[in-house]
Scaffold this motif. Sequence first.
Motif, PDB file in Angstrom:
ATOM      1  N   ARG A  22       0.704  -1.410   0.099  1.00 12.30           N
ATOM      2  CA  ARG A  22      -0.058   0.084   0.003  1.00 12.30           C
ATOM      3  C   ARG A  22       0.826   1.328  -0.104  1.00 12.30           C
ATOM      4  O   ARG A  22       0.597   2.192  -0.749  1.00 12.30           O
ATOM      5  N   HIS A  23       1.917   1.347   0.929  1.00 16.20           N
ATOM      6  CA  HIS A  23       2.793   2.366   0.992  1.00 16.20           C
ATOM      7  C   HIS A  23       3.498   2.982  -0.270  1.00 16.20           C
ATOM      8  O   HIS A  23       3.544   3.857  -0.789  1.00 16.20           O
ATOM      9  N   GLY A  24       3.951   1.506  -0.885  1.00 14.02           N
ATOM     10  CA  GLY A  24       4.697   1.423  -2.120  1.00 14.02           C
ATOM     11  C   GLY A  24       4.041   2.118  -3.266  1.00 14.02           C
ATOM     12  O   GLY A  24       4.344   2.828  -3.986  1.00 14.02           O
ATOM     13  N   ILE A  25       2.733   1.716  -3.538  1.00 16.53           N
ATOM     14  CA  ILE A  25       1.800   1.787  -4.623  1.00 16.53           C
ATOM     15  C   ILE A  25       1.539   3.382  -4.294  1.00 16.53           C
ATOM     16  O   ILE A  25       1.535   4.075  -5.457  1.00 16.53           O
ATOM     17  N   SER A  91      10.623   1.743  -9.908  1.00 14.51           N
ATOM     18  CA  SER A  91      10.371   2.651  -8.766  1.00 14.51           C
ATOM     19  C   SER A  91       9.768   1.815  -7.630  1.00 14.51           C
ATOM     20  O   SER A  91      10.174   1.867  -6.487  1.00 14.51           O
ATOM     21  N   TYR A  92       8.551   1.346  -8.027  1.00 14.22           N
ATOM     22  CA  TYR A  92       7.779   0.274  -6.848  1.00 14.22           C
ATOM     23  C   TYR A  92       8.921  -0.755  -6.196  1.00 14.22           C
ATOM     24  O   TYR A  92       8.856  -0.992  -4.998  1.00 14.22           O
ATOM     25  N   GLN A  93       9.548  -1.191  -7.082  1.00 18.35           N
ATOM     26  CA  GLN A  93      10.585  -2.360  -6.564  1.00 18.35           C
ATOM     27  C   GLN A  93      11.412  -1.746  -5.560  1.00 18.35           C
ATOM     28  O   GLN A  93      11.945  -2.351  -4.564  1.00 18.35           O
ATOM     29  N   ARG A  94      12.110  -0.586  -5.882  1.00 21.89           N
ATOM     30  CA  ARG A  94      13.006   0.044  -4.930  1.00 21.89           C
ATOM     31  C   ARG A  94      12.052   0.438  -3.625  1.00 21.89           C
ATOM     32  O   ARG A  94      12.861   0.220  -2.500  1.00 21.89           O
TER      33      ARG A  94
END
Length: 229
Positions: A22-25, A91-94
């Motif tokens: 959730r935070h990443g997205i 970016s999401y993976q990072r």
Amino acid sequence: MYYQAILWDVDGTLLDFEKSERHGILSCMEEFGIEGCDDAMLGRYAEVNRACWEALERGEMTKPEVLVGRFHRFFAQEGITCSDVKAFNDSYQRKLGEIFFENEDSVALCKKLHGKICQCVITNGTVEAQREKLKGSGLGQYMDGIFISDEIGVEKPNIGFFRPVLELLKGIEPNRILVVGDSLTSDMRGGNNIGAKCCWYNPKKKKNTTEVHIDYDISKLCDVEKILK
Ligand SMILES: [Mg+2]
């Protein structure tokens, strides 16, 4: 102690993956100027994501197809225009490596078991994110082995994934190995494939509607200690 080794899943077991997802997205949405992301939308993303990983477990999608493909599918479904889907996923993976949350008291539990039983992590995530999280959370230091599908080249539940794991655990009978994880299709089925005992971490108390064999069904991580006694 009957059991001589524990194979821990990471996402959804030792770490609270839903929360970091959730935070990443949300953070990526902001970065890419995509507005209007709410809880319902995040829930729909989680569905698309889960469907993609299950397709991977069945051998119907490759890892690169899953990683970028899930966002292509999700954006199409939501009618969202994203300038660069690949960059969004990168970016999401990072962020998944940077933003992580311990699940229950997993770090204290692994610390307590350290030196008493051989502990390894078995995970299907990406190398970049998984290594960062294991280091950052402090979990990595208590592990005797870290097995990431990207490095092995095969995903759980395939037997090929477990070859290097069993190599490290040479001399331990498979039925004295305990696999602990939240996924029936990757962790528990993987455990079945190598003849290990399977402990399903099932905090939502779901029903096992699959043919996968479960030896223990627990809703709290600390119940693992009772199994070991
Ligand atoms: Mg998991």
